[in-house]
Design an enzyme around this catalytic site. Sequence first.
Site, PDB file in Angstrom:
ATOM      1  N   LYS A  36       0.818  -1.215   0.000  1.00  0.00           N
ATOM      2  CA  LYS A  36       0.000   0.000   0.000  1.00  0.00           C
ATOM      3  C   LYS A  36       0.855   1.270   0.000  1.00  0.00           C
ATOM      4  O   LYS A  36       0.494   2.257  -0.649  1.00  0.00           O
ATOM      5  CB  LYS A  36      -0.958   0.009   1.182  1.00  0.00           C
ATOM      6  N   THR A  37       1.970   1.265   0.732  1.00  0.00           N
ATOM      7  CA  THR A  37       2.813   2.464   0.767  1.00  0.00           C
ATOM      8  C   THR A  37       3.386   2.754  -0.616  1.00  0.00           C
ATOM      9  O   THR A  37       3.446   3.910  -1.052  1.00  0.00           O
ATOM     10  CB  THR A  37       3.944   2.301   1.794  1.00  0.00           C
ATOM     11  N   ASP A 221      -3.947   7.899   4.535  1.00  0.00           N
ATOM     12  CA  ASP A 221      -3.405   6.559   4.752  1.00  0.00           C
ATOM     13  C   ASP A 221      -3.961   5.984   6.058  1.00  0.00           C
ATOM     14  O   ASP A 221      -4.427   6.730   6.923  1.00  0.00           O
ATOM     15  CB  ASP A 221      -1.872   6.644   4.818  1.00  0.00           C
ATOM     16  N   GLU A 222      -3.898   4.658   6.213  1.00  0.00           N
ATOM     17  CA  GLU A 222      -4.384   3.963   7.421  1.00  0.00           C
ATOM     18  C   GLU A 222      -5.808   4.380   7.761  1.00  0.00           C
ATOM     19  O   GLU A 222      -6.135   4.687   8.909  1.00  0.00           O
ATOM     20  CB  GLU A 222      -3.442   4.236   8.612  1.00  0.00           C
ATOM     21  N   GLN A 252      -7.414  -4.842   9.580  1.00  0.00           N
ATOM     22  CA  GLN A 252      -6.309  -4.430  10.448  1.00  0.00           C
ATOM     23  C   GLN A 252      -6.683  -3.239  11.326  1.00  0.00           C
ATOM     24  O   GLN A 252      -5.810  -2.507  11.796  1.00  0.00           O
ATOM     25  CB  GLN A 252      -5.077  -4.094   9.607  1.00  0.00           C
ATOM     26  N   ARG A 606       2.146 -10.910  10.326  1.00  0.00           N
ATOM     27  CA  ARG A 606       3.493 -10.349  10.456  1.00  0.00           C
ATOM     28  C   ARG A 606       4.528 -11.371   9.990  1.00  0.00           C
ATOM     29  O   ARG A 606       5.675 -11.020   9.712  1.00  0.00           O
ATOM     30  CB  ARG A 606       3.813  -9.973  11.909  1.00  0.00           C
TER      31      ARG A 606
END
Length: 740
Positions: A36-37, A221-222, A252, A606
Site C-alpha cells: 500500500k505504501t 493513509d491507514e 487491520q 506479520r
Amino acid sequence: MSVVPLDVSTLNPRQSEAVLHPGGPLMIVAGAGSGKTKVITTRIARLINEGCPPYRILAVTFTNKAAKEMRERIEHLVGDRAKDIWMGTFHSVCARLLRMDGAAIGIDRNFVVYDDGDQLTLVRDLLKAKGMDDKSLQPRGVLAEISRAKEKLMGPEKYSENASGFFERAVASIYKDYQARLNAANALDFDDLLFKSVRLLEQADAVREKLQEKFLHVLVDEYQDVNFSQYRLADLIAAKHRNLTVVGDDDQSIYGWRGADVGLMMRFSIDHPDATLITLDQNYRSTERILNAAHAVVRHNRSRNDKQLWTDKGAGALISIGEVGTENEEAIVVVNTIQREVRTGRRNYGDFSVLYRTNAQSRAVEEAFLTRSVPHILLGGQRFYDRKEIKDMIAYLRLVWNPLDEVSLRRIINVPARAIGPGAITKIEEHANKNAISLLRAMQDSAFQQEFNKKTQSGLKGLTALIEDAQMMVAAEVPVTKILREIMQRSGYLDELRADRTEEAQSRLENLQELVNVTAQFDARQEEDKSLGAFLEGVALISDIDGLKDDADGVKLMTLHSSKGLEFPVVFLLGLEEGVFPHSRALGSDSELEEERRLCYVGMTRAQEELYLTYARRRSQYGQANFNARSRFIDDIPREYIDQMVGTTMETPPINRTGMRLEQMRTGEYAITDTTSAEKPKPSWTPPFNVGQKVTHKKFGIGIVVACNPVKGDAEVTVAFPGAVGIKKLMQSFAKLEAV
C-alpha cells in the site's frame, strides 16, 4: 537528489489501477503486505509528474515516522518538488491550518498545545476547585472521557445534554470549565487540534472555500484507524474537487479503544456512492499457508469487506501449534526452538519475533531469555522490572526489608499521593539530620508528626503504619505474596488505578497482577529460604543482567498492537487462550471480540515464512492458577494448515469447535482429525441481512449493513447511513428494515 523515472510496470494490475485512477473518490482496500505504501507514494508522484502542483496535494497519515517514510519515497521519485506537499499526521496538519486561519473562529495563531501532563494538571485543579474526590473520580479517566467526546465532535454543551449517570454528569461539569480554562490560556489540547479544525471548516465559509480550492487531491493513509472527527475533516477538505483517496484495511483495524471506528470504512461508500473501490489482495510478505490460516480466523467477523489475500511465494511451512503446561514452559519452548534454529545455522536471532496480547506476558519470556543469554530487544515498551508500577512495588518491599533504604522511601513516600509534598519531605529531612536518624524513623516520630497539617499527618501515619505492619508480617514469616497484596491494597495503589478508566491503567493493573504471579511462584518453590530478602535478591539479579538487549541481531519482543506495520521471517504468537487472547474484556462484546480477531489476524500476517501459535493448559493470573480453554482463534484454523510444534505435549486435547479434534497417535504425538458430523455445531440463527447489503429505513433512508447479531429472538442490525445520520443500531422488529 537524482529523480527515478516513474515506472508502473513493476506494479501488479490492481496496484496500477489505483495509481492511474483519473480522479473522484477512491477507496483502496489494501490487505496486509500488499504494497500500500508503494501504491500511495507512486500515485502522488504520478499526480506531480502529470502537472499537479505539489502544494495542492494533502497527504495525511497517523505517525511522524510513516509521514517521513512517505515523503522520502516520493522525493526519490520526483526530487525536491516533494518538499512542497502538505504531508504529515492529522494533528500536525491541523495545527498548521489553525495557525493560518484559526482567527476566523477566535483562535489566536500564537496558541500553545497542552501536552498530557498539562491536561492532567488542569483537570486535577478543577476537581480540587469543585471539591471532588480525585480518588473516586480519576483525573486521567475524566480526561479520557473528554477526549472521546471531542473525537465525536461533542462540545461541552452537547455532551452535557447527553450525560447520564454519576460519572458522565461529573465529567460534563468539568468539561465545560476545562474548555473555558483552555480558552483563557490561549491553549488547545491534542483533541482540539482536530475538533477546532472541523469547526473552522464548518463555520468559516471563506476559509473552507479557500482550502477546498487549494487542495486538488486529498489522500488519507491507514483509513481504518480514523475516528469521526478525522473522517469529517477529510470529507470537508475534499468536498469541492472530490479527489479523495483513502487507503486502509478493515481487517487491520485494532485501535477501537483509542477512538478508531472501522464502521467509517463502510460509511465511505454511502457518503460517496460513486466511489471507485480497488482491493489490493496480492500479498508480497507471507506464504500461502500463513495467509489462508489468518483468513480462516478473520473471516468470522461480520463487519468486514469479503476478501482473501493470495501470494505467489508458494505454500510454505505448516503453522506450528503447541500446547504447554504453563507460561514458564511456554517461554522455554520458545527459547529452545529459537536456539535450535540458530545453532543449525538456519536462522539468526534477528529473524525471530515474539508477540503477545498484553505487556504483562513479556515477563516470563524476558526471564527465560535472560537466563539462557538469548539476545533480545523489547520494542514498544519497557522491560517488565523497569515499568513504573513494578519499580514502585519493589521499592515498597525493599523499604519493608531495609528501613534504611532512603532511595526506595523517596520513590514511594507520596505514591500514591498522600499529601507529603516536597515541602514536607524537606522538613522530614531536616528533622532526620538534626537528630541523626533515618528518614523513616523521623516520619514515625509522633511528636514531630504534629507539626504538619491534618492531611499530611494522616499520610505520614498511614504510610508508616503500613510499613510497620508489613515488617511484622516479615518477622512472622508470612509468604511474600500476602505481604505484597497487603501493600498494594492498603497503600491505595490498586484503588487509584481501578478508578482510572484508561487502557494504560488497565495495562498497569495487569502488570501488577503478573508481579503477584512472580511472588506466588517464589512462595511455591522448594528452596528453604523463602524470605522477602531472598525474593528481592532474585529480582535484582534478573533485572541487572544485560542480556545483550542492545544487540541488533536480537529476538524482537512486543505486544500485538506494537507489531502493526512490521514483518519478520519467524513469528511466535503466545497465550492463545480464552480470556487471554481474546482478552477477557472482549468476551462480552461482539464489537470488541471482532477487534480481538482482527488483532490476531494482524499478528499472524506479520510472519513471512514461519508461524508458531502457543497456549497453556494452566496460566497464572492474579496470583492463582487459571485453566482457560484454548483460544477460539486456533480452532478457526483448518487442519490442513497445522503441524504439531516440537517440544509440546497435549495430555487432554480439547475438541476443536470447527469440527476438528486433536487425536493421539501411536508415536505419542498428536494429529488433527475431523469429528463426526453429529459433533459439528449446527447454526442456530440465520441473519436477516448480510454484512455489506443495502437496506432502507423509513426515516433514515438507504444504508449499508455493518453488523447483524441475534438478540432475544430478534436481530440487532447495525447500519451505516449517509450524512449526519451516521451509524445506527436498530432492532429489526421495530425498524422494519427492507433489503434494497
